[in-house]
Design a protein around this motif. Structure first.
Motif, short mmCIF file in Angstrom:
data_model
loop_
_atom_site.label_atom_id
_atom_site.label_comp_id
_atom_site.label_asym_id
_atom_site.label_seq_id
_atom_site.Cartn_x
_atom_site.Cartn_y
_atom_site.Cartn_z
N ASN A 196 0.82 -1.41 0.08
CA ASN A 196 0.07 -0.05 0.04
C ASN A 196 0.73 1.21 0.00
OD1 ASN A 196 -2.26 -1.64 0.20
ND2 ASN A 196 -2.01 -1.75 2.63
N ALA A 197 1.97 1.30 -0.67
CA ALA A 197 3.02 2.36 -0.50
C ALA A 197 3.08 3.25 -1.79
CB ALA A 197 4.11 1.84 0.04
N ASN A 198 2.28 2.59 -2.86
CA ASN A 198 2.37 3.38 -4.29
C ASN A 198 1.25 4.27 -4.40
OD1 ASN A 198 0.81 1.16 -4.21
ND2 ASN A 198 1.09 0.46 -6.03
N ARG A 199 1.40 5.55 -3.65
CA ARG A 199 0.51 6.50 -3.60
C ARG A 199 0.48 7.48 -4.65
NH1 ARG A 199 -0.74 10.57 -0.21
NH2 ARG A 199 1.58 11.16 0.63
N LEU A 200 1.90 7.71 -5.03
CA LEU A 200 2.39 8.63 -6.23
C LEU A 200 1.67 7.89 -7.47
CD1 LEU A 200 3.15 11.44 -7.29
CD2 LEU A 200 5.30 10.33 -7.37
N GLN A 201 0.72 8.53 -8.27
CA GLN A 201 0.17 7.77 -9.40
C GLN A 201 0.87 8.21 -10.75
OE1 GLN A 201 -3.84 8.58 -8.59
NE2 GLN A 201 -3.63 6.97 -6.83
N LYS A 202 1.54 9.34 -10.76
CA LYS A 202 1.91 9.99 -11.87
C LYS A 202 3.35 9.47 -12.05
CE LYS A 202 -1.30 12.81 -13.01
NZ LYS A 202 -2.27 12.44 -12.08
N LYS A 203 3.64 8.93 -13.18
CA LYS A 203 5.05 8.63 -13.58
C LYS A 203 5.89 9.68 -14.10
CE LYS A 203 5.10 3.72 -13.30
NZ LYS A 203 5.26 2.44 -13.96
N ASN A 204 5.39 10.44 -14.92
CA ASN A 204 5.93 11.49 -15.57
C ASN A 204 5.13 12.92 -15.21
OD1 ASN A 204 7.34 13.05 -17.16
ND2 ASN A 204 6.34 12.52 -18.98
N ILE A 205 6.05 13.82 -14.58
CA ILE A 205 5.18 14.96 -14.01
C ILE A 205 5.56 16.14 -14.90
CG2 ILE A 205 4.95 13.94 -11.70
CD1 ILE A 205 7.34 16.12 -10.83
N ALA A 206 6.32 15.83 -15.91
CA ALA A 206 6.80 16.94 -16.81
C ALA A 206 5.65 17.96 -17.33
CB ALA A 206 7.80 16.40 -18.08
N PRO A 207 4.68 17.30 -17.95
CA PRO A 207 3.46 18.00 -18.41
C PRO A 207 2.75 18.76 -17.42
CG PRO A 207 2.98 15.72 -18.66
CD PRO A 207 4.23 15.64 -17.94
N PHE A 208 2.79 18.75 -15.98
CA PHE A 208 2.29 19.63 -15.10
C PHE A 208 2.72 20.54 -14.66
CE2 PHE A 208 1.11 15.15 -14.83
CZ PHE A 208 -0.36 14.97 -15.17
N TYR A 209 3.69 21.12 -15.45
CA TYR A 209 4.62 22.25 -14.73
C TYR A 209 3.77 23.48 -14.58
CZ TYR A 209 8.79 25.11 -13.46
OH TYR A 209 9.41 25.88 -12.65
N ASP A 210 2.92 23.64 -15.57
CA ASP A 210 2.26 25.05 -15.64
C ASP A 210 0.70 24.73 -15.07
OD1 ASP A 210 4.24 26.65 -16.62
OD2 ASP A 210 3.79 25.84 -18.61
#
Lengths: 337, 299
Positions: A196-210
């Motif tokens: 139960n420790a895989n809470r962060l679901q995003k693998k690539n966060i680059a598109p969310f910078y803005d």
């Protein structure tokens, strides 16, 4: 080959290591005043606390808060000779072991940092595996942790299963072989997974910078830098000259921890600050942890221990913020007729 | 009981042996590696101290070190601090540093005299890859203090003049009182196509010449983008407007080289102060091709 250490013998094993001269045994200890667990030199076996992960990271033992680089007297510079005592670290969790590996990468990249590796070479890391996540802040399952240890202890009810990860670990165990017994038991990779420790679901966060959702976290941020100081893998530092008050020409140059959440972190001559917005500073930390380091070295700087959220006075949960972000659908404009 | 005692003594003996091995391992390394890493500065003698303007001065250090134009050094005085200063010369025999007095360290450096000592380490970073531009026309745009690293480029070109075709210099100063490298300007005027501009007329003395920004000089000039390389160094606003003008002249992003400025502490790509989106200015820069940095304007 794996080994077994029975729990009846465990206290004897720890006590025998404590009695050895010339070696420091460092383990998580709960302080009596405020119940905070911290890595400290262990004095007696009863102080050892393995229920929870330490509140403070292990990094201060290698990458020190105040490291004297050199001393100067007028025009003369002398480098202090450092002979660190051999240290054994016990009860280090998987996230901390990985973060130490990340710091190894950072301090050996390009040019080798002698001050860090002196301490690092004198240390033996003995891990302690947690099979379940500690609390809701952990997310180590989603940052891709690897095995980096000298010895690893797995709690199997009435005995510890011990795995060897390096020559240093094998050598340490060989000296104290009387406490251990050989076994053929092995833990499969699936059994080692922290549940139960895989809470962060995003693998690539680059598109969310803005993305506009960053503001939720930024508005709560006080800029206190506790996330930087509690992070086990943050490695930014600063040089400071400390002079003697009696003679201003004598003193020493010190390497101190620095924090990217501080406003003057990127200040240059002429009072120009490159990251003057709190939002830019906030994002800089998270993107360094989860993107920039990964682009260079193929692994996340973040080890998912959750200390930055646990220690934050306003509990900014950046993992939750990231999870709630959705990729914008590409706005395809219809061609005008 | 007796048996136990024996084993204990054995184990302690072994641990002592281990300790000895570790000591010998660790004792050798630091003295060698410390200086290689460059955390510890070297004491260097000042051969020449020249005051260019009221706040600018040039130090010439007796230091035979190989460097590229555009690299920088951490210069300082123990007890006061250190700051990154770009090398403004290209020579195997000495190192020249042009400094403006803006902070504590630079002010202290300004009080030094010929024959004194500074503590420096370096050279750090990636300079201008000059061998890469052989056979090209070179345009150099500098503003104020930013002319210092470009002086190294110009000295490189004068040494290897046959490798390059036309050289255009566009240099902007705040006013005629703020001119640095006045002597060199005279020799550059003979060798290259030199254009100098002043932003303001000086307050006290009388000055009849033209007043305007460098950017306007470039806007008016009639050069095209063929076989040309542009080096820009100066205040961020100037660099941005120059790039915009060049883009209108149809220059590609890989023809433009800029020099970035950040706070620096270690110089070896570790301390994190100079990071722009994962790029260390001290290690991967300070000279960047424009397309390497163009997405990161805000940071």
């Amino acid at each position: 080959m794996n080994y077994v250490l029975k729990k009846e013998v465990f206290s004897k094993f720890v006590n025998s290591v404590l009695k050895e001269k010339g070696i420091d045994f460092i383990a998580p200890v709960k302080s009596e005043q405020n119940d905070i667990i911290k890595f400290q030199k262990l004095i007696s076996f009863s102080d050892l606390c393995l229920d929870k992960n330490a509140y403070y990271p292990l990094k201060e033992w290698f990458f020190k808060k105040n490291e004297v680089l050199f001393e100067f007297k007028g025009d003369k510079i002398t480098i202090p000779e450092k002979k660190p005592k051999p240290k054994i670290f016990f009860g280090v969790r998987r996230c901390d072991l990985n973060s130490i590996n990340r710091q190894d990468v950072a301090f050996s990249e390009g040019c080798w940092d002698p001050y860090y590796f002196l301490e690092r070479e004198a240390s033996t890391l003995i891990g302690y595996h947690c099979f379940e996540k500690e609390d809701n802040y952990c997310f180590c399952g989603s940052v891709g942790l690897e095995d980096h240890y000298d010895l690893m202890f797995y709690d199997r009810g009435d005995y510890f299963l011990v795995e060897i990860g390096s020559k240093k670990g094998a050598w340490f165990l060989k000296q104290r072989i009387r406490f251990f017994k050989k076994t053929t038991e092995r833990l499969s990779a699936r059994k080692k997974v922290i549940k139960n420790a895989n809470r962060l679901q995003k693998k690539n966060i680059a598109p969310f910078y803005d993305h506009k959702n960053w503001k939720k976290g930024v508005d709560l941020c006080l800029g206190c830098t506790s996330c930087n100081t509690l992070c086990p893998s943050c490695y930014c530092f600063e040089f400071k000259d400390k002079v003697n008050i009696s003679n201003l020409k004598n003193g020493k140059r010190i390497r101190e921890w620095s924090a990217c959440q501080l406003k003057d972190f990127s200040e240059v001559a002429g009072n120009h600050i490159f990251r003057s917005d709190r939002e830019h500073r906030f994002k800089h930390r998270i993107y360094h942890q989860l993107q920039y380091f990964n682009e260079k070295h193929g692994k996340h700087l973040c080890s998912g221990c959750g200390r930055c959220i646990r220690g934050c006075p306003t509990r900014i949960d950046f993992v939750g913020i990231l999870n709630n972000m959705k990729t914008k659908k590409p706005n395809v404009k219809k061609p005008k007729k | 009981m007796i048996k136990n005692k024996k084993t204990k003594t054995k184990s302690t003996k072994k641990s002592l042996k281990n300790k000895k091995v570790k000591k010998s391992r660790t004792a050798k390394k630091p003295q060698k590696v410390d200086l290689v890493y460059g955390l510890v500065p070297k004491k260097k003698k000042i051969i020449d101290f020249k005051r260019e303007t009221s706040i600018n001065f040039t130090l010439k250090l007796d230091w035979k070190v190989k460097h590229d134009p555009g690299q920088f050094m951490m210069v300082g005085i123990p007890g006061i601090g250190e700051c990154p200063i770009s090398i403004c010369s290209y020579s195997d025999q000495y190192v020249e540093l042009s400094i403006r007095e803006v902070g504590n360290v630079t002010k202290a450096l300004g009080n030094l005299k010929k024959g004194g000592f500074v503590f420096a380490r370096g050279p750090f970073g990636r300079g201008y890859p000059m061998h890469y531009f052989k056979g090209n026309n070179v345009i150099i745009v500098g503003g104020g203090c930013g002319i210092a690293p470009l002086k190294g480029v110009i000295e490189y070109i004068t040494k290897n003049r046959t490798d390059f075709k036309d050289v255009l210099l566009y240099l902007g100063y705040r006013s005629p009182d703020d001119v640095i490298f006045e002597e060199q300007l005279k020799s550059w005027e003979k060798k290259f196509c030199l254009n100098v501009s002043y932003d303001k007329a000086p307050a006290k003395s009388c000055y009849d010449g033209k007043v305007g920004f460098v950017t306007e000089l470039i806007r008016k000039s009639k050069f095209d983008n063929k076989n040309k390389i542009v080096f820009i160094c100066g205040p961020p606003i100037m660099m941005e407007t120059v790039i915009n003008i060049l883009k209108k002249k149809k220059f590609n992003n890989d023809q433009i080289y800029i020099s970035a400025e950040r706070r620096m502490q270690c110089g070896g790509g570790k301390c994190g102060h100079c990071m722009i989106h994962g790029v260390y200015v001290c290690k991967d820069g300070p000279v960047f091709r424009y397309d390497e940095l163009m997405d990161y304007k805000n940071d």
